[in-house]
Design a protein around this motif. Structure first.
Motif, short mmCIF file in Angstrom:
data_model
loop_
_atom_site.label_atom_id
_atom_site.label_comp_id
_atom_site.label_asym_id
_atom_site.label_seq_id
_atom_site.Cartn_x
_atom_site.Cartn_y
_atom_site.Cartn_z
N ILE A 91 0.83 -1.20 0.00
CA ILE A 91 0.00 0.00 0.00
C ILE A 91 0.88 1.26 0.00
CG2 ILE A 91 -1.73 1.31 1.30
CD1 ILE A 91 -2.66 -1.43 2.45
N LEU A 92 0.60 2.15 -0.94
CA LEU A 92 1.28 3.45 -0.98
C LEU A 92 0.53 4.49 -0.17
CD1 LEU A 92 2.22 3.56 -4.78
CD2 LEU A 92 3.65 2.80 -2.86
N TRP A 539 1.91 -9.94 13.42
CA TRP A 539 1.88 -9.51 12.03
C TRP A 539 1.27 -8.11 11.89
CZ3 TRP A 539 0.56 -14.61 8.95
CH2 TRP A 539 1.65 -14.94 8.13
N GLU A 540 1.15 -7.38 12.99
CA GLU A 540 0.45 -6.10 12.93
C GLU A 540 1.19 -5.05 12.11
OE1 GLU A 540 3.09 -5.67 16.62
OE2 GLU A 540 2.04 -7.27 15.53
N ASN A 541 2.48 -5.24 11.86
CA ASN A 541 3.21 -4.28 11.03
C ASN A 541 3.10 -4.60 9.54
OD1 ASN A 541 4.18 -2.74 13.21
ND2 ASN A 541 5.83 -4.21 13.57
N LYS A 542 2.44 -5.70 9.22
CA LYS A 542 2.34 -6.13 7.82
C LYS A 542 0.90 -6.19 7.33
CE LYS A 542 4.12 -9.74 4.75
NZ LYS A 542 5.01 -10.92 4.65
N ALA A 552 -1.26 -5.12 0.62
CA ALA A 552 -2.57 -4.78 0.06
C ALA A 552 -3.48 -6.00 0.12
CB ALA A 552 -2.42 -4.27 -1.37
N ASP A 553 -3.88 -6.35 1.33
CA ASP A 553 -4.84 -7.44 1.57
C ASP A 553 -6.17 -6.79 1.93
OD1 ASP A 553 -2.54 -8.95 1.36
OD2 ASP A 553 -2.66 -9.84 3.35
N PHE A 554 -7.16 -6.93 1.07
CA PHE A 554 -8.45 -6.29 1.33
C PHE A 554 -9.56 -7.04 0.64
CE2 PHE A 554 -6.49 -4.09 -2.27
CZ PHE A 554 -7.50 -4.14 -3.24
#
Length: 585
Positions: A91-92, A539-542, A552-554
């Motif tokens: 994600i940008l 994994w909260e930083n990823k 970009a997991d959505f």
């Protein structure tokens, strides 16, 4: 050759280039024509190089997905946006379309058509192999009588005549009119020549026919194993139902899964979860063979969603897996161990401080003693692994909190993020201990709505104060990581979100919700299925939120869960699932 008013010509070493008709008409001399040709060739080469440059960088071209109702969390607060910009799976930015368009003038633009966009959902407690096998075997979920359950078994057996064992899962006597455990006789009447083994919906009891009992060597003289119980009739004969540790007497006789069966089951589970909008899952207890297979699949890039695998504390090769060390790959992370301390409430196997209200001589089953749990904690934390401990009854939760409180700082829950899986029945005064120690409560909202028809009978009204007490946990600053415990419950995360917010079943009953003071808001429920579940897996930083630098997991869904009526949340359909910037469903 002429195409659309242009002449295509070949020049040695340059291939095909475009020569305008005007060049042919204007050229009155060879010199002028050659001059035009030279300029045209130079222009073509520039365009060709630009085209090659574009092709070479096409994979890296940013994607702008706009015209969405986007929701995420930033610094714990809910944030809205209408566009998301990502590149190479990262994600940008998220924000307004006009603002993001200025960041990258060259990008792939996708119209989200006003659909709702959420971070990929995380199931913090499920069983991948169990789910896959459930999809391969007879499914008994939701059947409302013993007779109908037996008919489903017969139908499956007739369609699968070559299976050595008839295996299935999902029966629940609480749904039956009698509410009594089934017996071997109903199975013996229809199938006597093949062994049958059917796990209860919670996986803490099993139902066998006489053939299976005989293969297991179970008769009138067989003693109850430690941590288990053989249900018997008035004559002392086994009825066919085995509780917790007693289940292994039959299960040890079932032919082990081969590698192909494991791979098939995992693939079925992966595909099913992705279709439901789940982009990451915490697999609650993998044995050595599944552990090896997951490492192999990860090396071959064959795991399509992010798996946080917990090693099975019951596996005799646990220490060998611990010695191998932590695994931290893009789609596979292993740095935790799953332990059991008691059984389940439905089968009266959950360990209680006081007897069951509907069975006064029974306090449930403590599968792991305090001393043994202390030994496990010493071993697991020695290797820097997180410990995720199944505890349902208040006696089990009390014991786990006591043992976790003895750990020094380097092995503590604040350092290694130890979790209690389920935390279903807790003495209310002990709930603040979770936050004080840093223990994560890994809870499953649909357990409450599935259990509400028997929890009061099992516990009595007084103990319900600390049962399925999500609001009390949050009000005491405890981190909740939500999941489903599939295949015990359905894997659909919107059923969990609905249960957390309404405290109602799929028929939206009871009208005001069961124990309604424990309801969560939609934002709180979503947070437990996203960023807080990510925190529970380091994994909260990823993942877990849609912020700059994260993956970009959505997902795109057909309803806005923040604006529709709460009773519609369980009807939400997943339209698209994206993982690492790629549409996978």
């Amino acid at each position: 050759m002429k195409i659309n008013g242009l002449y295509l010509n070949k020049v040695s070493g340059l291939g095909t280039f475009i020569l305008p008709m005007t060049c042919i008409r204007v050229c009155q001399s060879i010199d002028k024509c050659l001059l035009h040709m030279k300029k045209t060739i130079q222009t073509f080469i520039s365009l060709l190089l630009l085209g090659l440059l574009w092709v070479g960088s096409a994979k890296a071209l940013p994607t702008l997905l706009h015209n969405v109702k986007g929701y995420t969390f930033a610094d714990g607060e809910l944030k809205q946006f209408n566009s998301i910009l990502f590149e190479d799976g990262v994600i940008l930015a998220t924000g307004e379309q006009e603002e993001l368009s200025k960041l990258h003038s060259f990008s792939i633009s996708i119209d989200g058509k006003g659909k709702t966009l959420l971070p990929g959902l995380i199931d913090a407690h499920g069983h991948l192999l169990g789910l896959g096998l459930n999809l391969m075997r007879v499914n008994l979920r939701g059947i409302e009588s013993e007779d109908e359950t037996v008919k489903a078994v017969v139908s499956y057996a007739e369609k699968n005549p070559d299976t050595r064992w008839v295996l299935g899962r999902g029966w629940n006597q609480v749904l039956w009119l009698s509410k009594e455990f089934p017996t071997k006789s109903s199975l013996d009447k229809v199938i006597a020549d093949r062994p049958i083994w059917l796990s209860r919906i919670d996986g803490h009891a099993g139902w066998a026919n006489s053939k299976a009992l005989k293969l297991a060597g179970i008769d009138k003289s067989t003693p109850d194993p430690e941590g288990g119980k053989i249900i018997r009739d008035e004559n002392g004969e086994a009825t066919g139902v085995l509780i917790d540790a007693a289940m292994s007497l039959v299960e040890n006789k079932i032919p082990p899964l081969n590698k192909k069966e494991r791979k098939t089951a995992l693939k079925l589970a992966f595909d099913h979860l992705i279709s439901l909008g789940i982009t990451s899952v915490h697999d609650a207890g993998v044995d050595f063979e599944t552990y090896k297979l997951m490492l192999e699949l990860s090396d071959k890039n064959r795991i399509p969603l992010r798996v946080y695998a917990m090693l099975s504390g019951a596996d005799p090769r646990l220490e060998a897996m611990l010695k191998f060390g932590r695994v931290n790959q893009p789609f596979l992370k292993i740095q935790s161990v799953k332990l059991y301390t008691d059984g389940a409430l439905g089968s009266r196997g959950a360990a209680l401080l006081e007897p069951y209200s509907d069975e006064p001589d029974n306090k449930g089953l403590l599968l792991t003693t305090a001393d043994k749990l202390g030994q496990y904690l010493a071993l697991i934390t020695k290797y820097g692994f997180q410990t995720n401990i199944h505890a349902i009854g208040d006696a089990a939760n009390h014991m786990v909190l006591e043992e976790l409180s003895k750990l020094d700082e380097d092995r503590s829950a604040k350092k290694l993020r130890h979790r209690i899986e389920h935390a279903q029945v807790v003495v209310p005064e002990e709930i603040p201990m979770f936050a004080k120690l840093g223990v994560i409560a890994s809870m499953q909202p649909t357990h409450a709505t599935s259990d509400m028809n028997m929890a009061g009978d099992r516990l009595g009204e007084e103990r319900l104060e600390g049962a399925y007490a999500w609001r009390t946990f949050l009000d005491n600053d405890v981190v909740i990581a939500s999941g489903s415990d599939f295949p015990v419950e359905k894997a659909n995360p919107f059923l969990g979100l609905h249960a957390a917010v309404t405290r109602q079943d799929s028929d939206n009953l009871p009208e005001d919700g069961w124990l309604p003071t424990q309801k969560l808001t939609v934002a709180e429920a979503l947070k437990s299925f996203t960023i807080d579940a990510a925190y529970a897996s380091f994994w909260e930083n990823k993942i877990g939120s849609l912020e700059e630098g994260k993956q970009a997991d959505f997902i795109l869904i057909d309803k806005d869960i923040f604006t529709v009526s709460e009773d519609q949340i369980d009807d939400v359909q997943v339209l698209e699932t994206w993982i690492e910037g790629k549409r996978v469903h």
